[in-house]
Motif scaffolding. Structure first.
Motif, mmCIF file in Angstrom:
data_model
loop_
_atom_site.group_PDB
_atom_site.id
_atom_site.type_symbol
_atom_site.label_atom_id
_atom_site.label_comp_id
_atom_site.label_asym_id
_atom_site.label_seq_id
_atom_site.Cartn_x
_atom_site.Cartn_y
_atom_site.Cartn_z
ATOM 1 N N GLY A 666 7.705 1.701 -5.763
ATOM 2 C CA GLY A 666 7.201 0.580 -4.976
ATOM 3 C C GLY A 666 8.340 -0.249 -4.429
ATOM 4 N N ASN A 667 9.409 0.419 -4.023
ATOM 5 C CA ASN A 667 10.629 -0.258 -3.578
ATOM 6 C C ASN A 667 10.377 -1.173 -2.377
ATOM 7 O OD1 ASN A 667 11.056 2.518 -4.724
ATOM 8 N ND2 ASN A 667 13.137 1.716 -4.949
ATOM 9 N N ILE A 668 9.578 -0.711 -1.433
ATOM 10 C CA ILE A 668 9.215 -1.550 -0.276
ATOM 11 C C ILE A 668 7.683 -1.561 -0.205
ATOM 12 C CG2 ILE A 668 9.801 -2.125 2.106
ATOM 13 C CD1 ILE A 668 11.980 -0.086 2.061
ATOM 14 N N LEU A 669 7.097 -1.985 -1.304
ATOM 15 C CA LEU A 669 5.654 -1.893 -1.526
ATOM 16 C C LEU A 669 4.847 -2.493 -0.376
ATOM 17 C CD1 LEU A 669 3.376 -1.232 -3.606
ATOM 18 C CD2 LEU A 669 3.638 -3.599 -4.410
ATOM 19 N N ASP A 670 3.925 -1.695 0.150
ATOM 20 C CA ASP A 670 2.941 -2.131 1.153
ATOM 21 C C ASP A 670 3.559 -2.531 2.495
ATOM 22 O OD1 ASP A 670 0.732 -1.779 -0.609
ATOM 23 O OD2 ASP A 670 1.136 -3.727 -1.513
ATOM 24 N N TYR A 671 4.833 -2.249 2.699
ATOM 25 C CA TYR A 671 5.467 -2.614 3.970
ATOM 26 C C TYR A 671 4.772 -1.921 5.140
ATOM 27 C CZ TYR A 671 9.048 -3.204 7.570
ATOM 28 O OH TYR A 671 9.704 -3.513 8.742
ATOM 29 N N ALA A 672 4.472 -0.650 4.964
ATOM 30 C CA ALA A 672 3.865 0.141 6.047
ATOM 31 C C ALA A 672 2.364 0.282 5.842
ATOM 32 C CB ALA A 672 4.533 1.507 6.136
ATOM 33 N N ASN A 673 1.739 -0.782 5.317
ATOM 34 C CA ASN A 673 0.300 -0.709 5.037
ATOM 35 C C ASN A 673 -0.512 -0.384 6.287
ATOM 36 O OD1 ASN A 673 -0.797 -3.385 6.273
ATOM 37 N ND2 ASN A 673 0.936 -4.070 5.031
#
Length: 761
Positions: A666-673
């Protein structure tokens, strides 16, 4: 409903585009004069005629299209002419294929009331075709209309086949874009270069990221994650690039190819242990397992060896249009702020291009100046930009609609730049725009003292959202002055649906002044609690008056019976309903939070049950009724490219991880949701179910809710989704109009509650 016959007001928009000799355009750089179409007029003419045939079939015979480079404006500016012949044919002449295609679309828009976008095409051509009085001549004020962000290749294009690329290139030409990025297939070239340098195949396989993360591997942000790339990937992407470049060039576009930016695999140190490299720090929340790139010292002889090797192989394979992109410090600070070092880096990059191609122009994304302003002070910025001669670097002012950098840098200290609208991050869904900024910003930039502006551009991280904003920006690229937005949006609504419907026009006026008129410093990340990991401290602010959105929703719902057969209308009906439901979801979240904080278990149970068991499933059903909002479409696009079940599993994991965890932990969690049918129920819905259940348990047991404990628990749900390999529908399910009506009747009354609307920061 009557068919729109575009006489009168719509033609006023063409008047905004008409060439006026006294209007100042962008700066002219003789160093860029050689950047022009390589295909001859006849080849471009044929390409545009074939495009028109794909677009309108047999009725293409009612047009006479030609490309004649001699009609170009002063300093070679793209120009098109529209007129009518005695026999009723419409004559379209362009100085390039792109100019001719732009002229075609201008005629189709403003004489025929047609519309072309990512979400659909409305092409009800009148018969006979409307006559053009006299000759309309339109010249763009700038040399270039650029398209793509280096991230778009991963967030949107990664799984595309030729059929989808063909549609996109057609759209580019019709939209007037003449300077597109062309990054497909470059890993096949890099593989050859690394093998020539002595790396073995396993070292190369270990270095490349998986397909969905190649954009950040290319910029040196990460390596290895979600790989390896199978041999079939290289071969397919190579042949896809041949077709992409062939079509772009035939239409008179100037494709931008990649160049060496200085990043090298760690394995290079095995082959050349004396090479002088610097290891950068981790990117985002990645540690050195998948990040901490190595950058060659610009003075090291290997810099030029590798750069020249790559350029030679690239040009041998694909030819060249003499313009290349390279980004060394994207969201990563250099190891030294010494201006001499920074100037040396850019000089080395430029030299590695010109050693092989003396006519090379370097296209540089200006995002580094936005993301790290504390590092890029005037001395550092000037040093980087002056590492190459003036006029040899074109800077993309990547986020100019929000944070224009030309203004802070004396117009990039003399280097030419392109005013760009970034607009979208991560390919998120969410209605958003800065219409006033994009309508006026480019003209402010052109009139800036000693301006070096040479074009406008679109630089979204992800596409296939907010069609209106992109159509508007494309028209600005051909305009001599700002447009009348109220008039423009009214005609847009008519064209988009092929109907003079007063309710849809009124709805678009409301959307224009609300969701599309952000004036706060606001990046277009979807901040809705729906698409983020639940917590008791979530951002619920918006920049617009929600009542405008709910009123627009009502107007579109009222028009839905009449326009139920319009594909573009159904898309917008889903999109506006999605936005409205997202705001309702926010209110239920606030109710849940308040109930928990007040220790009111009945209220928590009530609001939680509505959210988890009705509102979220209704959102999923809504999205599942339209093709463009299907998770299955995204995942199946990945699987289709595989040549084995093992590859299919790898590609499936790539596709799922990018839009959820974005990294192993989850390093960039939900960034590209994304708000996809299937994803809302099985990913976001599961998280919210667990959150509400955890809060209920907390009140029942008296044990406080701890976010860290919840994060560990919900990570199991998130990672489980990534690896479960469940197949999702690739065709829509359900009747959109009926689903919207059901949601509207249930939930629209709740929109009248006195919710707090706007807080600008």
């Amino acid at each position: 409903t009557t068919r729109p016959r575009p006489s009168g007001p719509p033609l006023a928009f063409l008047c905004c585009l008409l060439v006026i000799e006294l209007v100042a355009g962008g700066r002219v750089f003789p160093t860029l004069a050689h950047l022009k179409p390589q295909a001859n007029d006849e080849t471009q003419t044929q390409a545009v005629r074939e495009l028109l045939q794909r677009l309108i079939g047999v009725r293409a015979s009612e047009f006479q299209v030609s490309v004649n480079s001699s009609v170009a404006g002063k300093d070679g500016l793209d120009t098109y002419q529209l007129s009518s012949a005695d026999g009723g044919k419409v004559l379209v002449t362009g100085s390039t294929g792109v100019a001719a295609a732009t002229g075609l679309y201008s005629y189709l828009k403003y004489f025929c009331g047609c519309h072309i976008s990512w979400s659909g095409v409305q092409m009800q051509l009148p018969s006979p075709l409307p006559t053009v009085s006299g000759v309309i001549k339109v010249t763009t004020p700038n040399r270039f209309r650029y398209y793509q962000n280096v991230c778009t290749t991963s967030y949107s294009f990664v799984w595309w086949d030729w059929d989808r690329w063909e549609k996109e290139i057609d759209w580019m030409a019709l939209s007037g874009i003449n300077l597109p990025l062309a990054f497909t297939g470059q890993e096949a070239i890099w593989q050859r270069v690394y093998l020539m340098l002595g790396l073995n195949q396993s070292e190369i396989d270990d270095y490349f990221t998986g397909p969905a993360f190649l954009a950040w591997g290319r910029m040196g942000n990460i390596h290895s994650w979600a790989g390896p790339l199978p041999p079939s990937w290289h071969l397919k992407q190579l042949y896809l690039q041949y077709r992409i470049l062939g079509r772009m060039r035939s239409l008179g576009m100037i494709p931008v190819l990649p160049a060496f930016a200085g990043h090298v695999p760690h394995a290079l140190l095995r082959v050349f242990p004396e090479v002088n490299v610097t290891q950068l720090g981790g990117w985002a929340s990645f540690d050195c397992t998948y990040s901490c790139s190595y950058v060659l010292d610009p003075e090291d002889a290997m810099f030029q060896v590798i750069g020249a090797l790559f350029m030679k192989e690239l040009i041998r394979e694909f030819g060249t249009d003499h313009i290349y992109n390279a980004d060394t410090f994207n969201e990563m600070c250099p190891s030294s702020s010494d201006p001499a070092y920074l100037s040396g880096i850019s000089a080395a990059i430029y030299k590695s291009m010109t050693t092989v191609d003396p006519d090379a122009i370097w296209l540089l994304q200006g995002w580094l100046f936005v993301s790290s302003p504390s590092f890029w002070k005037p001395a550092q910025t000037r040093a980087l930009l002056h590492g190459a001669p003036l006029g040899k670097i074109i800077v993309l002012d990547l986020y100019a609609e929000n944070v224009p950098i030309y203004f802070q840098t004396e117009s990039f200290y003399g280097q030419p730049f392109i005013w760009c609208m970034l607009h979208n991050f991560g390919g998120n869904h969410g209605m958003y725009g800065r219409v006033e900024s994009i309508n006026r910003g480019p003209f402010y930039a052109m009139s800036f003292p000693n301006s070096t502006m040479v074009g406008t551009g679109l630089t979204p991280e992800g596409i296939e959202q907010n069609d209106m904003i992109y159509e508007l920006m494309n028209e600005i690229g051909w305009s001599q002055k700002p447009l009348n937005l109220s008039q423009w949006i009214s005609w847009y609504a008519v064209r988009r649906y092929g109907s003079q419907n007063a309710q849809t026009v009124a709805a678009w006026q409301l959307l224009l002044r609300s969701v599309y008129n952000c004036t706060a410093v606001w990046s277009n990340h979807n901040r809705s609690p729906l698409v983020h990991r639940p917590s008791l401290k979530m951002n619920t602010e918006v920049w617009y008056n929600k009542s405008d959105l709910f009123e627009a929703w009502q107007l579109l719902q009222n028009a839905s019976t009449e326009l139920a057969k319009s594909k573009t209308f159904l898309y917008d009906l889903v999109d506006v309903t999605r936005e409205a439901v997202q705001q309702l979801m926010t209110q239920y979240y606030l109710d849940i939070k308040q109930a928990y904080e007040n220790h009111s278990l009945p209220d928590l149970l009530t609001s939680g049950a509505v959210l988890v068991y009705d509102l979220i499933p209704e959102m999923d059903a809504l999205l599942s009724s339209q093709t463009q909002f299907l998770l299955g479409r995204w995942l199946e696009g990945a699987r289709i490219l595989a040549t084995s079940e093992q590859e299919a599993s790898l590609f499936d994991m790539n596709a799922r991880n990018q839009i959820t965890l974005w990294g192993p932990t989850g390093n960039i969690l939900d960034y590209a949701n994304k708000e996809f049918g299937g994803l809302v129920n099985d990913y976001y819905g599961m998280r919210w179910n667990l959150f509400v259940t955890s809060l209920i348990e907390s009140l029942n047991t008296g044990k406080p809710f701890h976010q860290n404990e919840f994060n560990q628990l919900v990570f199991q749900v998130e990672s489980g989704f990534i690896y479960n390999q469940k197949r999702y529908p690739t065709d829509p399910v359900g009747n959109t109009v009926e689903i919207v009506r059901r949601i509207f009747l249930k939930y629209h009354p709740h929109s009248k509650k006195g919710y707090k609307n706007v807080k600008e920061t």
